[in-house]
Motif scaffolding. Structure first.
Motif, PDB file in Angstrom:
ATOM      1  N   MET A   1      -3.761  -0.276   7.960  1.00 47.94           N
ATOM      2  CA  MET A   1      -3.351   0.728   7.888  1.00 47.94           C
ATOM      3  C   MET A   1      -1.809   0.721   9.695  1.00 47.94           C
ATOM      4  O   MET A   1      -1.157   1.266   9.906  1.00 47.94           O
ATOM      5  CB  MET A   1      -3.743   2.328   7.995  1.00 47.94           C
ATOM      6  CG  MET A   1      -3.509   3.278   6.405  1.00 47.94           C
ATOM      7  SD  MET A   1      -2.430   3.232   5.746  1.00 47.94           S
ATOM      8  CE  MET A   1      -2.023   5.047   5.992  1.00 47.94           C
TER       9      MET A   1
ATOM     10  N   SER B   1      -7.115   7.716   8.965  1.00 44.04           N
ATOM     11  CA  SER B   1      -7.129   6.293   8.919  1.00 44.04           C
ATOM     12  C   SER B   1      -7.877   5.809  10.433  1.00 44.04           C
ATOM     13  O   SER B   1      -8.470   4.537  10.721  1.00 44.04           O
ATOM     14  CB  SER B   1      -5.970   5.613   9.620  1.00 44.04           C
ATOM     15  OG  SER B   1      -4.919   5.528   8.480  1.00 44.04           O
TER      16      SER B   1
ATOM     17  N   THR C   1       4.428   3.691   4.808  1.00 48.10           N
ATOM     18  CA  THR C   1       3.639   3.105   5.651  1.00 48.10           C
ATOM     19  C   THR C   1       4.052   2.582   5.964  1.00 48.10           C
ATOM     20  O   THR C   1       4.200   2.366   7.815  1.00 48.10           O
ATOM     21  CB  THR C   1       2.042   3.109   5.344  1.00 48.10           C
ATOM     22  OG1 THR C   1       2.192   1.652   4.538  1.00 48.10           O
ATOM     23  CG2 THR C   1       1.003   4.148   4.261  1.00 48.10           C
TER      24      THR C   1
END
Lengths: 381, 467
Positions: B110, B279, B324
């Motif tokens: 991430m 994350s 993302t």
């Protein structure tokens, strides 16, 4: 009539006998592949277990496409297709379908049953992905809930004696599979893989007593067979799933002059290497055997036990090649297929052929044939 | 002034911060292969995709960069590194982080997506490295894992000392952890769980699920102690809760602001802050809380002034989650004239509260109960019901129900969520096949026709209802 012919004749009339049994008040319990449903529990309440392993036909995937995305593996999409399309009567004859939840592919099927075929009663319980005491406890608890469900559903209490009797019967079936399989260690010809797989697939639908009888006969017949010259490449075939109807790879290996001497699959074949103990607490014995003692499938974490087992089987069955047959989108096997060849090479000296299928014979047959032919040729030389 | 100063300022770094961090920044950029020639395109990429008029947004981008720097340099700076898979039950990672300053716990995939993707626009070579090392394309394997393996292979992020395997949600993640173990010998602490809920069962769940998942979490923490040579502090859970409470509180405030019409912020920026909360367990989340404090003040001003990112009266849709690494995919929805006041994270935070079943004696069980109550780890219908409950609260006109190619657990809703949401809310649903982590195949352009047609239909519906 030889054993396989007897099994064939039995299966030809099986649907009719199931319908008759239902008329007489017995329950038919369908269950999904993976080997985590102890049939003993079903038999102990005088119900009839049938296992769902049909797959291999790309057409059924189109039916499944109305219910689930395409990146669920084709075996489980086939299960969804057969259930919803009603194209295979075994999927609709069950009074209750039990789904042991192994991974997300199995979950896709369990969701489908409840959402799209609410008229079909279903029951789920979980299979942990690790082997430890906590996992054993969880799995045992799931089996106990299943036992309660079956008792309520059939109206028959599962007693210790009844369960032990069912365990003995299922143990006998497993022992026979094991004995038949082991004949191939000496010579593969006496038990063709095609026969062995047919026995497994038949066992998911056949009456258990009949099946045991068939296996006993088959064992006797196989022992009498004359071993022929053992000079063809001996192949260990492995993967997640070998569905009933998925014969392409086996056909090609034979066509190309190879001989499958051992099959290791978590779905489509029943686990047969371990027996269930007959100690005091049969429920605990079932959980121990079905979760802890069997070799785990590729979706366990870690999957090293299975990989070690494959290395062991290569030695025991004197395999000269290993063909890894995975299904599209079954991620656990795909990932393992990257790092296992190195381990296999290091421990056995063998190279590994990886094949992948979406049950699309038209698209796959040509390339698979070329790859298998080449692989068999390299083994031969 | 160095070649990267301008970009870091765009991303909310103060000059003083840049000076203080300069050696670390330079070491990080060198390891990532970022050179002066990359700056013009990075600056233009950030300006093109993010609302830099909001200081809070800049600071959020900065928080991601700070997490990246800490991650890249963790081993050099003597830290033990623990990776967890996304989406994760964050509790154990937060506890490890709260127990030792010498441990960095993060989701490198991430972090790489949000920095090498959203800031530097250089994610593709990392994904390709992952594809070439065990996770080939075309097999619906997780793009996040491709980024993680790619980042490790390319030496951008360190080899972890321990993997906390998310064995309770996806099958791919734990198996990819096996891959890392097989190739590099990295130890794994599996947190196993079984998603064996029956469709329709949510919000109920068996107490055994709490016990099992909880015990697995406790066991993983024990293994972490052994591998990392640290002791998990007795108050680690409470401490981690205090540390991250600011985030939850801010999300609640944000949820309230998103009721406004027009909505005051783009879902592109919501994605930045939501993903950060799942994350990071360290500086990223701490800086993220500060960024959100600023952002919320700015958004309050916008709401007061009646300003927003789409036209007033624009049809309002829920979109489960944004992209993302490529914000163009996310902003496509707003470009088509739809407002997005609700996401999965906001729906989770603001959705019906299911209190813990009881008080537990271990952190593992407390965490497990919380996770099962909140939805995604529970099962497929729990995920869908979360969206359903948001419809009235946020006055939605429809849903964009994206389901992810290459993520089995997140795609089991592919067909059911459309049918269920349409049936229960009466609102239109666009079921949209996407890959939220990799836009090479599922680009904004490939999705545009579907989204624009859906937007057109919603606008006409809304006009008709007004008349």
């Amino acid at each position: 009539m030889d054993a396989l012919q007897r099994l064939g004749a039995h299966l030809e009339t099986r649907l009719g006998s199931l319908e008759e049994a239902k008329r007489q008040g017995r329950k038919v319990i369908g269950y999904t592949a993976g080997g985590y449903l102890p049939e003993e529990l079903v038999l102990a309440c005088d119900a009839i277990p049938i296992g769902y392993v049909r797959a291999g036909d790309n057409n059924i995937l189109r039916d499944a496409g109305s219910y689930i995305c395409r990146w669920i593996d084709p075996f489980w999409r086939s299960q969804i297709g057969y259930l919803t399309s009603k194209k295979d009567p075994y999927y609709n004859i069950a009074d209750l379908i039990v789904v042991p939840i192994t991974d997300n592919h199995a979950r896709a099927f369990s969701n489908t049953i409840v959402f799209y075929t609410p008229e079909v009663e279903s029951f789920v319980f979980g299979v942990p992905h690790v082997k430890d005491e906590l996992a054993l406890g969880y799995y045992l608890d799931g089996l106990k809930r299943l036992k309660n469900k079956l008792e309520r559903f059939t109206g028959i209490r599962i007693g210790k004696q009844g369960l032990k009797k069912a365990i003995e019967l299922c143990n006998r079936e497993r022992e026979l599979f094991s004995q038949i399989s082991m004949l191939r260690k000496a010579n593969g010809n006496v038990v063709p893989s095609r026969d062995f797989i047919a026995l497994h697939h038949g066992s998911f639908l056949a009456d258990k007593e009949v099946m045991v009888d068939v296996l006993e006969s088959y064992l006797k017949e196989a022992k009498k067979r004359e071993p022929s010259a053992d000079n063809v490449p001996r192949v260990l075939l492995t993967g997640s799933t070998l569905g009933d109807g998925d014969t392409k790879v086996l056909d090609l290996i034979e066509d190309c002059g190879g001989m499958v001497v051992m099959e290791e699959f978590a779905e489509g074949l029943r686990p047969y290497w371990t027996s269930v103990g007959l100690e005091d607490d049969p429920m605990a014995a079932l959980a121990k055997a079905y979760l802890m003692e069997r070799v785990c499938p590729g979706w366990f974490r870690p999957g090293t036990e299975r990989l070690d087992f494959l290395v062991e089987l290569v030695g025991d069955y004197r395999a000269s090649g290993l063909i890894w047959y995975q299904l599209m989108y079954r991620e656990s096997y795909k990932v393992e297929s990257y790092f296992f060849p190195q381990i296999l090479k290091q421990k056995t000296g063998l190279n590994m052929l990886v094949l992948e299928s979406e049950y699309d014979t038209a698209a796959e047959l040509g390339t698979m044939r070329t790859r298998i032919e080449t692989y068999i040729e390299t083994i031969r030389t | 002034m160095a070649y990267y100063d301008e970009l870091f300022k765009l991303c909310g770094f103060e000059e003083k911060e840049i000076e203080e961090e300069r050696p670390r920044i330079e070491k990080t950029l060198a390891r990532l292969g970022i050179v002066p020639d990359d700056m013009p395109s990075a600056q233009s990429w950030v300006k093109q995709n993010h609302d830099l008029s909001l200081v809070g947004v800049r600071k959020l981008l900065g928080a991601w960069l700070k997490e990246l720097i800490d991650l890249v340099l963790a081993k050099d700076e003597g830290k033990k590194v623990v990776y967890f898979g996304f989406p994760a039950i964050l509790g154990p990672g937060l506890m490890l982080s709260a127990s030792s300053d010498d441990v960095l716990v993060s989701a490198p995939d991430m972090v790489l997506d949000h920095t090498m993707g959203q800031i530097f626009n250089k994610l593709t070579p990392i994904l390709e490295a992952g594809e070439a090392n065990g996770l080939p394309p075309g097999h619906a394997l997780c793009s996040l894992w491709q980024a993680k393996i790619g980042g490790i292979i390319k030496g951008m992020v360190p080899m972890p000392d321990l993997a906390l395997a998310s064995s309770y949600f996806c099958d791919m993640g734990s198996k990819a952890d096996d891959l890392v173990t097989a190739l590099y010998g990295v130890p794994v602490a599996y947190i196993d769980g079984v998603m064996d809920s029956r469709w329709g069962e949510y919000p109920r769940y068996l107490p055994q699920r709490v016990s099992y998942l909880g015990a697995q979490i406790n066991q993983a923490l024990k293994k972490s102690e052994e591998v990392l040579g640290i002791e998990v502090a007795p108050d680690a859970w409470e401490k981690s809760q205090i540390d991250s409470r600011g985030y939850i509180n801010n999300l609640l405030k944000l949820l309230d602001l998103m009721r406004a019409d027009p909505v005051p912020i783009s879902v592109v920026e919501l994605e930045l802050l939501e993903a950060l909360s799942g994350s990071s367990t360290g500086r990223g989340i701490r800086e993220g809380i500060k960024a959100m404090n600023i952002l919320i003040s700015e958004l309050e001003e916008r709401v007061k002034a009646g300003k927003g990112v789409t036209e007033k009266g624009a049809p309002r849709v829920m979109m489960a989650s944004g992209h993302t690494s490529d914000p163009r995919v996310t902003s496509l929805v707003e470009d088509a004239g739809l407002a997005v006041p609700l996401t999965m994270v906001l729906a989770q935070v603001g959705g019906p509260k299911h209190p813990p079943k009881k008080t537990y004696s271990t952190p593992g069980e407390t965490i497990a109960d919380h996770e099962l109550a909140s939805g995604p780890v529970h099962g497929t219908d729990a995920m869908i019901k979360m969206f359903q409950s948001g419809a009235k609260v946020m006055k939605l006109d429809g849903f964009i129900a994206n389901y992810l190619f290459n993520c089995r657990p997140a795609s089991l809703t592919s067909h059911t969520q459309k049918e269920y949401l349409e049936r229960t809310t009466g609102l239109p649903v666009l079921a949209l096949e996407t890959d939220n982590f990799d836009s090479r195949t599922y680009s904004a352009e490939s999705l545009r026709t579907k989204v624009e047609t859906f937007a057109y239909m919603l606008k006409k519906r809304k006009e008709a209802s007004r008349n």
